[in-house]
Motif scaffolding. Structure first.
Motif, short mmCIF file in Angstrom:
data_model
loop_
_atom_site.label_atom_id
_atom_site.label_comp_id
_atom_site.label_asym_id
_atom_site.label_seq_id
_atom_site.Cartn_x
_atom_site.Cartn_y
_atom_site.Cartn_z
N LEU A 56 2.47 16.66 38.76
CA LEU A 56 2.82 15.42 39.45
C LEU A 56 3.96 15.70 40.42
N VAL A 57 3.79 15.25 41.64
CA VAL A 57 4.84 15.37 42.64
C VAL A 57 5.33 13.96 42.94
N VAL A 58 6.61 13.72 42.68
CA VAL A 58 7.21 12.41 42.96
C VAL A 58 7.98 12.54 44.26
N ASP A 59 7.48 11.87 45.29
CA ASP A 59 8.11 11.86 46.60
C ASP A 59 9.21 10.80 46.58
N CYS A 60 10.45 11.25 46.45
CA CYS A 60 11.60 10.34 46.30
C CYS A 60 12.22 9.95 47.64
N SER A 61 11.60 10.31 48.75
CA SER A 61 12.21 10.11 50.07
C SER A 61 12.42 8.63 50.40
N ARG A 62 11.67 7.73 49.76
CA ARG A 62 11.83 6.29 50.03
C ARG A 62 12.46 5.55 48.86
N LEU A 63 12.94 6.32 47.86
CA LEU A 63 13.59 5.73 46.70
C LEU A 63 15.06 5.50 47.05
N GLU A 64 15.48 4.23 47.00
CA GLU A 64 16.83 3.86 47.42
C GLU A 64 17.82 3.82 46.28
N PHE A 65 17.32 3.68 45.03
CA PHE A 65 18.20 3.55 43.87
C PHE A 65 17.43 3.96 42.63
N CYS A 66 18.12 4.61 41.70
CA CYS A 66 17.51 4.97 40.42
C CYS A 66 18.58 4.87 39.34
N ASP A 67 18.34 4.05 38.31
CA ASP A 67 19.28 3.97 37.21
C ASP A 67 18.77 4.78 36.02
N GLY A 86 1.63 21.48 32.82
CA GLY A 86 2.03 21.24 34.20
C GLY A 86 3.51 20.95 34.33
N GLY A 87 3.83 20.00 35.19
CA GLY A 87 5.22 19.63 35.40
C GLY A 87 5.35 18.49 36.38
N VAL A 88 6.57 17.99 36.47
CA VAL A 88 6.90 16.95 37.44
C VAL A 88 7.84 17.58 38.46
N HIS A 89 7.44 17.48 39.72
CA HIS A 89 8.23 18.01 40.83
C HIS A 89 8.80 16.84 41.61
N LEU A 90 10.09 16.90 41.90
CA LEU A 90 10.74 15.85 42.67
C LEU A 90 10.97 16.35 44.09
N ALA A 91 10.70 15.50 45.06
CA ALA A 91 10.82 15.92 46.46
C ALA A 91 11.58 14.91 47.28
N THR A 104 24.00 13.35 35.55
CA THR A 104 23.41 13.39 34.21
C THR A 104 22.94 14.78 33.81
N GLY A 105 22.88 15.70 34.77
CA GLY A 105 22.38 17.04 34.47
C GLY A 105 20.86 17.12 34.50
N ALA A 106 20.20 16.02 34.84
CA ALA A 106 18.73 16.00 34.84
C ALA A 106 18.14 16.90 35.92
N GLU A 107 18.90 17.18 36.97
CA GLU A 107 18.38 18.05 38.03
C GLU A 107 18.03 19.43 37.49
N ALA A 108 18.66 19.83 36.39
CA ALA A 108 18.41 21.15 35.82
C ALA A 108 17.05 21.25 35.12
N VAL A 109 16.46 20.12 34.75
CA VAL A 109 15.19 20.17 34.02
C VAL A 109 13.98 19.86 34.89
N PHE A 110 14.22 19.49 36.14
CA PHE A 110 13.13 19.23 37.08
C PHE A 110 13.09 20.33 38.14
N THR A 111 11.92 20.54 38.72
CA THR A 111 11.81 21.37 39.91
C THR A 111 12.03 20.42 41.08
N VAL A 112 13.08 20.67 41.85
CA VAL A 112 13.46 19.78 42.95
C VAL A 112 13.21 20.50 44.27
N HIS A 113 12.54 19.80 45.18
CA HIS A 113 12.21 20.34 46.50
C HIS A 113 12.87 19.49 47.58
N ASP A 114 13.18 20.12 48.70
CA ASP A 114 13.80 19.39 49.80
C ASP A 114 12.86 18.37 50.43
#
Length: 125
Positions: A56-67, A86-91, A104-114
Motif C-alpha cells: 500500500l502506498v499512502v500519498d500524503c501530499s494532500r494530507l494537511e493534519f494527522c493526529d 508487504g508493507g505500507v509506504h508513505l509518500a 512519535t518515532g513512527a517514521e522509523a517503522v515506515f518506508t518514507v518516500h519524498d
C-alpha cells in the motif's frame, strides 16, 4: 498500468481516493486525518488488504493534519500488510504531518518516500 480510480470516500474534512497502480494500491487522503475522520481511511486500507494488496502506498501530499488516531490507523495497516508479506509506504508528507511521525518515532517503522513517483518506482517490498 491501471490509473483509474477504484473508489473514494468523503466527509467534510477528509477525502480518500483509492486506485490501483500495478501491484500497488495507492491511497490518497486529502484534508484532516483525526478521530472524527479516521474510519474514512481505515476502511479502504482494510478493504485493499482483504482484496490481496499487500503493498500500500499512502500519498500524503494532500494530507494537511494527522493526529494520534490517524497515526494508529496507518500503524495498524502496516502490521496487516507486513503480515501479508508487504508493507505500507508513505509518500510526499507535508512538514506538519512529517513532524507527527518524527515526534512519535513512527517514521522509523515506515518506508518514507519524498514523492509518490519515488514510492511507485521503489517497486516491490
Amino acid at each position: 498500468m491501471d490509473h483509474g480510480t477504484v473508489g473514494s470516500a468523503q466527509s467534510g474534512r477528509l477525502l480518500v481516493e483509492v486506485r490501483e497502480e500495478g501491484s500497488s494500491a495507492v491511497v490518497t487522503p486529502a484534508g484532516e486525518l483525526d478521530n472524527h475522520t479516521a474510519d474514512l481511511l481505515r476502511e479502504p486500507l482494510d478493504d485493499l488488504l482483504a482484496k490481496g494488496f499487500a503493498r500500500l502506498v499512502v500519498d500524503c501530499s494532500r494530507l494537511e493534519f494527522c493526529d494520534s488516531t490517524g497515526l494508529n490507523v496507518l500503524l495498524g495497516a502496516r502490521l496487516k500488510a507486513e503480515a501479508a508479506g508487504g508493507g505500507v509506504h508513505l509518500a510526499g508528507m507535508q512538514p506538519v504531518v512529517a513532524r507527527v511521525f518524527e515526534i512519535t518515532g513512527a517514521e522509523a517503522v515506515f518506508t518514507v518516500h519524498d514523492s509518490l513517483e519515488a514510492a511507485l518506482a521503489d517497486g516491490a517490498d
